[in-house]
Design a protein around this motif. Structure first.
Motif, mmCIF file in Angstrom:
data_model
loop_
_atom_site.group_PDB
_atom_site.id
_atom_site.type_symbol
_atom_site.label_atom_id
_atom_site.label_comp_id
_atom_site.label_asym_id
_atom_site.label_seq_id
_atom_site.Cartn_x
_atom_site.Cartn_y
_atom_site.Cartn_z
ATOM 1 N N LYS A 267 0.821 -1.209 0.000
ATOM 2 C CA LYS A 267 0.000 0.000 0.000
ATOM 3 C C LYS A 267 0.859 1.266 0.000
ATOM 4 C CE LYS A 267 -3.600 0.182 2.683
ATOM 5 N NZ LYS A 267 -4.468 0.119 3.882
ATOM 6 N N ASP A 268 2.088 1.153 0.490
ATOM 7 C CA ASP A 268 2.943 2.328 0.629
ATOM 8 C C ASP A 268 3.500 2.767 -0.720
ATOM 9 O OD1 ASP A 268 2.876 2.611 3.522
ATOM 10 O OD2 ASP A 268 3.975 0.727 3.573
ATOM 11 N N ASP B 156 4.855 -0.382 -8.801
ATOM 12 C CA ASP B 156 5.672 0.825 -8.945
ATOM 13 C C ASP B 156 6.886 0.670 -8.027
ATOM 14 O OD1 ASP B 156 6.863 3.316 -8.902
ATOM 15 O OD2 ASP B 156 4.981 4.430 -8.776
ATOM 16 N N THR B 157 8.055 0.435 -8.623
ATOM 17 C CA THR B 157 9.246 0.111 -7.831
ATOM 18 C C THR B 157 10.043 1.346 -7.404
ATOM 19 O OG1 THR B 157 10.584 -0.148 -9.838
ATOM 20 C CG2 THR B 157 9.474 -2.115 -8.996
ATOM 21 N N GLY B 158 9.506 2.540 -7.634
ATOM 22 C CA GLY B 158 10.254 3.751 -7.316
ATOM 23 C C GLY B 158 10.752 3.797 -5.883
ATOM 24 N N VAL B 159 9.882 3.445 -4.923
ATOM 25 C CA VAL B 159 10.289 3.497 -3.522
ATOM 26 C C VAL B 159 11.379 2.470 -3.228
ATOM 27 C CG1 VAL B 159 8.506 1.879 -2.704
ATOM 28 C CG2 VAL B 159 9.451 3.599 -1.142
ATOM 29 N N LEU B 160 11.358 1.338 -3.922
ATOM 30 C CA LEU B 160 12.382 0.322 -3.706
ATOM 31 C C LEU B 160 13.736 0.797 -4.231
ATOM 32 C CD1 LEU B 160 10.387 -2.932 -4.631
ATOM 33 C CD2 LEU B 160 10.576 -1.744 -2.431
ATOM 34 N N ILE C 64 8.672 -6.290 2.927
ATOM 35 C CA ILE C 64 7.361 -5.947 2.374
ATOM 36 C C ILE C 64 6.281 -6.932 2.823
ATOM 37 C CG2 ILE C 64 6.074 -5.531 0.240
ATOM 38 C CD1 ILE C 64 8.834 -5.048 -1.111
ATOM 39 N N ALA C 65 5.202 -6.399 3.386
ATOM 40 C CA ALA C 65 4.012 -7.188 3.702
ATOM 41 C C ALA C 65 3.143 -7.276 2.453
ATOM 42 C CB ALA C 65 3.239 -6.550 4.844
ATOM 43 N N PRO C 66 2.603 -8.468 2.129
ATOM 44 C CA PRO C 66 1.863 -8.655 0.878
ATOM 45 C C PRO C 66 0.433 -8.131 0.937
ATOM 46 C CG PRO C 66 1.932 -10.709 2.065
ATOM 47 C CD PRO C 66 2.759 -9.738 2.874
ATOM 48 N N LEU C 67 0.322 -6.807 0.922
ATOM 49 C CA LEU C 67 -0.954 -6.122 0.840
ATOM 50 C C LEU C 67 -0.868 -5.135 -0.314
ATOM 51 C CD1 LEU C 67 -1.180 -5.363 4.621
ATOM 52 C CD2 LEU C 67 -2.817 -6.830 3.430
ATOM 53 N N GLY C 68 -1.989 -4.771 -0.857
ATOM 54 C CA GLY C 68 -2.013 -3.785 -1.929
ATOM 55 C C GLY C 68 -3.317 -3.015 -1.879
ATOM 56 N N VAL C 69 -3.528 -2.202 -2.892
ATOM 57 C CA VAL C 69 -4.785 -1.457 -2.992
ATOM 58 C C VAL C 69 -5.430 -1.759 -4.338
ATOM 59 C CG1 VAL C 69 -4.149 0.411 -1.439
ATOM 60 C CG2 VAL C 69 -3.556 0.589 -3.843
#
Length: 289
Positions: free
Chosen positions: A132-133, A156-160, A172-177
């Motif tokens: 989600k982040d 979107d891998t920008g934060v990584l 990473i926890a496997p949650l999304g939106v």
């Protein structure tokens, strides 16, 4: 004197191991390795500490590790404590609004922070987040009958990349939106595969509680191609819970991952064995040559 001789042999063996690892250290310098942490590797504090130490070592020798974790048993435990009853469709849990709140609480809270803290305690620098982040994972609904369960559609891998640049290990926890902004529960293997593909990772490592992919005679096959996996699945050799794991590997390879490995997380230092020795620790799957 005999004790000293034994110690000398141990030291020599250690030095030889380090020397033999050099080609692998050079091979993976700067490489991205996505690791799905599950099974025995999450079984107790000692196992988590050993895993964390291995991850810190990977980063110290030049890799960019990314950790994706599960947490099914902890979720089940918390649902039981809260007396939240689960419904199942074709053997799969329906994730309603009450359940997804518990899933997020356990995965993003208890489990994620425990792994992050363990890595930091071993001298690493880890940051916990979920899909989600920073819009890391956007999902489509997997099956309306299963409720708030998602399949990654955009990663979107920008934060990584930002974390890599800061010498920081993402956990990473496997949650999304969803596209409508709803919190979605994602299968851990599926999330790891999607992230690995988006990063075009050198390796996707799926830690499990089995030795690897077994052939019709029950022997572990250490090297496989995509075609081998498809044929073994068609023949019924690959069956049950191994099917979704191998499908995740095939999807990741199709998405640009160099190779995927199903390996035994019960083996001490399994990731190090797989990456830095001739022996390996499971079944590696590569694209057809």
């Amino acid at each position: 004197m005999k004790k000293q001789d034994a110690m000398n042999r141990d030291w020599i063996a250690t030095a030889r191991t380090l020397s033999q690892a050099l080609p692998y250290l050079q091979r993976y310098d700067g490489a991205v390795v996505v690791i799905k942490m599950g099974g025995h590797a999450m079984g107790d504090d000692d196992a988590i500490a050993t895993f964390a130490r291995d991850v810190v070592l990977m980063q110290q020798v030049g890799l960019n590790p990314v950790i994706v974790h599960g947490g099914g048993p902890m979720i089940n435990e918390m649902l039981g404590k809260l007396d939240i009853k689960s419904e199942f469709v074709n053997g799969k849990r329906v994730t309603d609004e009450a359940t997804v709140e518990v899933v997020e609480m356990v995965l993003s809270g208890r489990v994620n922070k425990k792994i992050t803290q363990a890595i930091n305690a071993e001298g690493g620098r880890a940051v916990g987040l979920s899909g989600k982040d920073a819009n890391l994972i956007t999902c489509d609904v997997t099956d309306p009958a299963l409720g708030l369960v998602g399949t990654p559609s955009v990663v979107d891998t920008g934060v990584l990349q930002t974390l890599f640049d800061a010498d920081t290990i993402p956990v990473i926890a496997p949650l999304g939106v969803s596209r409508d902004g709803e919190t979605m529960n994602i299968n851990g293997d599926t999330a790891a595969g999607a992230i690995a593909a988006a990063l075009e990772a050198d390796r996707l490592l799926l830690l499990t509680d089995v030795d690897g992919v077994r052939d019709a005679s029950g022997e572990v096959v250490t090297e496989l191609t995509v075609e081998h996996i498809r044929q073994m699945t068609a023949d019924g050799v690959i069956a049950g819970g191994m099917i979704p794991k191998t499908e995740t590997c095939l999807d990741a390879i199709a998405g640009g991952v160099r190779a995927a490995v199903i390996l035994d997380g019960r083996a001490p230092n399994a990731c190090l064995l797989e990456l830095f020795t001739d022996h390996g620790a499971g079944s590696i799957i590569r694209a057809d040559s």
